[in-house]
Scaffold this motif. Structure first.
Motif, PDB file in Angstrom:
ATOM      1  N   LEU A  79       0.841  -1.201   0.000  1.00 53.33           N
ATOM      2  CA  LEU A  79       0.000   0.000   0.000  1.00 53.33           C
ATOM      3  C   LEU A  79       0.876   1.250   0.000  1.00 53.33           C
ATOM      4  O   LEU A  79       0.633   2.207  -0.754  1.00 53.33           O
ATOM      5  N   TYR A  80       1.911   1.220   0.823  1.00 53.31           N
ATOM      6  CA  TYR A  80       2.837   2.349   0.901  1.00 53.31           C
ATOM      7  C   TYR A  80       3.468   2.618  -0.464  1.00 53.31           C
ATOM      8  O   TYR A  80       3.525   3.765  -0.928  1.00 53.31           O
ATOM      9  N   ALA A 110       2.358   1.650  -3.436  1.00 48.60           N
ATOM     10  CA  ALA A 110       1.365   2.027  -4.447  1.00 48.60           C
ATOM     11  C   ALA A 110       0.971   3.498  -4.344  1.00 48.60           C
ATOM     12  O   ALA A 110       0.503   4.094  -5.314  1.00 48.60           O
ATOM     13  N   LEU A 111       1.136   4.084  -3.160  1.00 44.31           N
ATOM     14  CA  LEU A 111       0.750   5.482  -2.976  1.00 44.31           C
ATOM     15  C   LEU A 111       1.881   6.464  -3.294  1.00 44.31           C
ATOM     16  O   LEU A 111       1.719   7.661  -3.174  1.00 44.31           O
ATOM     17  N   LYS A 112       3.042   5.936  -3.684  1.00 46.48           N
ATOM     18  CA  LYS A 112       4.161   6.821  -4.035  1.00 46.48           C
ATOM     19  C   LYS A 112       4.033   7.266  -5.487  1.00 46.48           C
ATOM     20  O   LYS A 112       3.267   6.693  -6.261  1.00 46.48           O
TER      21      LYS A 112
END
Lengths: 295, 263
Positions: free
Chosen positions: A100-101, A103-105
């Motif tokens: 998740l971390y 993918a949000l970059k």
């Protein structure tokens, strides 16, 4: 000009013949040999059929040739499932937030993270397992570090225990969990999450009701990719768990080494293969046609 | 796409876990590489920088022989499996035909079956047909599990290829043969290269299957290292292990850079 089907057969022949002769046939042979009598010094007695290898899984023969219940092997199977299942859960708990971390970059940072996550996959796992022996053994680096900050007074005593095997399994298969989850999160339409926020959902609700269901194909694929190799792992329990038969893999190898019981080894391998195949088929039936799933 | 600026997108604990995962993945690798330069005879107690264990490794004829075996097998397995996989991918990317799903399942089998099961099945098969365990049996086993790895990127590349190039070639009176050599193959090349690289690394790194089917004469580097580890943790094992890690890390970064240049 050759006809299309002749040309296709010619193109496929090398691969299909190789895979059939050296993969499918050996699997069949293995299943067959599991029903043969073991030879005295290893090998099998051709033509002597028996279900001994499968009976042996649950029972042993005492001095009067009576069957007695023996739970050793069932215990090893259970422990394998517990260790592999626990490792799957742990990789999920670490892997999902990580994916998740990432993918949000933004795109550049994402590519860099993905490269870093996949490098371990390309490096030799045996060698990386050995590195854990350096860390975990008594007098090793973990112990030196923990005693320097005063957390451990005596010896660490963690190498050659199931805990060490669990640490090794999670470590080895973590990238297999992160990458498929990342793939499904990356493809996700984040406007749906935005919509959830607009409709008054808090972060937890948006996560549980939108992100989690959409990431499901990746989560399930990741769990399969961790569980299957973890179940069949051989050298991780061998090196980190000590010489004991901790998992199915060690038990199987043992039948071709010290124990010299090939049919039993074949039966154990066949049982493991069956478990894997059934899991895969269930996965295919349940998840492959779900919307958003990979092809 | 996503904007990480929006504070709504932040989930608590997510960054911490990601960094934890990174440390977890890299700490053992880093420690192994650092300790390989340790002068001390005790593998885990640092006493000073030294390259002596690397020279010990390079002077060990058994390690060199194992490394040679590994390279021979990986190179041969790469060539054979990449050629086979390319041909198969070309056939599979055409119009659908009966039995295609069976072939797909066969291609998936080496990826799906636990390594130890494949190892046992291959060992029993080689013994049953009376094939001597040696370089050849290892090579055959490696070709089998390298085929799917080589196949995947080639197939993906074919899938993404624009059919209009081929159509244009035939419109310009190119024979199918000429179309293949002048259009399809050059366009396919990046897929073939990454397939070959995958096959090479997978073959070089394989331990379990090789361990079962190698016999005495065909020890590869991972099998040799396993034997050394079981004898005890020595600085020599650190050095050879670190060398293997560095080679594969270089290989991956190189292939990543090559891939970036092509885009």
């Amino acid at each position: 000009m050759l006809s299309a089907s002749v040309r296709r057969t010619g193109l496929l022949a090398p691969t299909v013949i190789t895979l059939f002769v050296f993969m499918v046939l050996p699997m069949g042979l293995m299943a067959w040999m599991s029903f043969l009598e073991p030879g005295t010094y290893g090998g099998v007695q051709w033509g002597h059929y028996s279900a001994k290898s499968y009976i042996q899984f649950l029972y042993e023969w005492d001095l009067d040739d009576q069957l007695v219940l023996n739970t050793d092997y069932v215990g090893i199977f259970l422990r394998s499932f517990l260790l592999a299942g626990g490792a799957t859960l742990a990789t999920l708990l670490i892997g999902f937030p990580t994916a998740l971390y990432i993918a949000l970059k933004d795109e550049k940072a994402r590519n860099r993270w993905i490269l870093l996550i996949s490098i371990p996959f390309w490096t030799n796992l045996l060698v990386r397992t050995f590195a854990w022996m350096l860390l975990l053994r008594n007098g090793g680096l973990a112990e030196q570090f923990l005693s320097s900050i005063g957390l451990v007074k005596e010896e660490l005593n963690i190498l050659y225990t199931p805990t060490a095997v669990a640490i090794g399994l999670v470590y080895s298969f973590l990238p297999f969990m992160i990458l498929p989850i990342y793939t499904s999160l990356e493809k996700m339409d984040w406007k749906l999450v935005e919509a959830a926020f607009d409709l008054g959902a808090n972060r937890w609700m948006a996560f549980r009701r939108v992100i989690l269901p959409l990431a499901m194909p990746g989560i399930v694929a990741g769990c399969m990719l961790v569980l299957i190799p973890a179940l069949g792992s051989y050298f991780i329990p061998e090196l980190l768990g000590g010489g004991k038969s901790l998992m199915i893999g060690n038990l199987i190898q043992n039948q071709f080494g010290a124990s010299r019981n090939w049919p039993f080894g074949a039966a154990l391998s066949f049982a493991l293969l069956t478990v894997v195949m059934v899991t895969m088929i269930a996965y295919n039936l349940r998840f492959k046609r779900a919307p958003g799933a990979d092809k | 796409m996503t904007t990480s600026v929006n504070p709504l997108w932040r989930f608590r604990g997510v960054a911490g876990t990601a960094w934890f995962a990174m440390v977890y993945l890299y700490l053992p690798i880093l420690i192994l590489i650092v300790l390989s330069f340790n002068a001390n005879k005790v593998a885990t107690i640092w006493s000073g920088f030294s390259l002596q264990w690397y020279s010990v490794v390079l002077d060990n004829p058994n390690i060199m022989r194992a490394a040679k075996n590994s390279l021979i097998i990986a190179s041969c397995a790469t060539v054979v499996s990449t050629v086979f996989a390319t041909l198969a991918a070309l056939a599979m990317s055409g119009p659908t035909f009966r039995g295609q799903s069976v072939i797909n399942a066969m291609l998936g089998l080496p990826l799906l079956a636990p390594e130890i099961v494949t190892a046992v099945a291959s060992l029993l098969f080689f013994l049953a047909i009376g094939m001597e365990l040696g370089l050849l049996s290892v090579l055959v086993a490696h070709v089998v599990f390298c085929i799917p790895f080589a196949y995947m990127p080639i197939r993906a590349r074919l899938e993404g290829m624009d059919p209009r190039y081929k159509e244009a070639a035939s419109d310009l009176y190119a024979t199918p043969w000429a179309t293949f050599w002048r259009i399809t193959l050059p366009l396919l090349m990046p897929g073939v290269v990454s397939g070959a690289m995958l096959a090479f690394i997978i073959s070089l790194d394989d331990f379990v299957i090789t361990f079962f089917v190698a016999g005495a004469g065909a020890t590869t580097l991972p099998v040799y290292i396993f034997g050394m580890i079981r004898m005890g943790i020595t600085p020599e094992v650190n050095a050879i292990s670190a060398m293997m890690l560095l080679v594969s890390i270089l290989f991956v970064i190189l292939s990543w850079l090559v891939g970036r240049v092509k885009q």
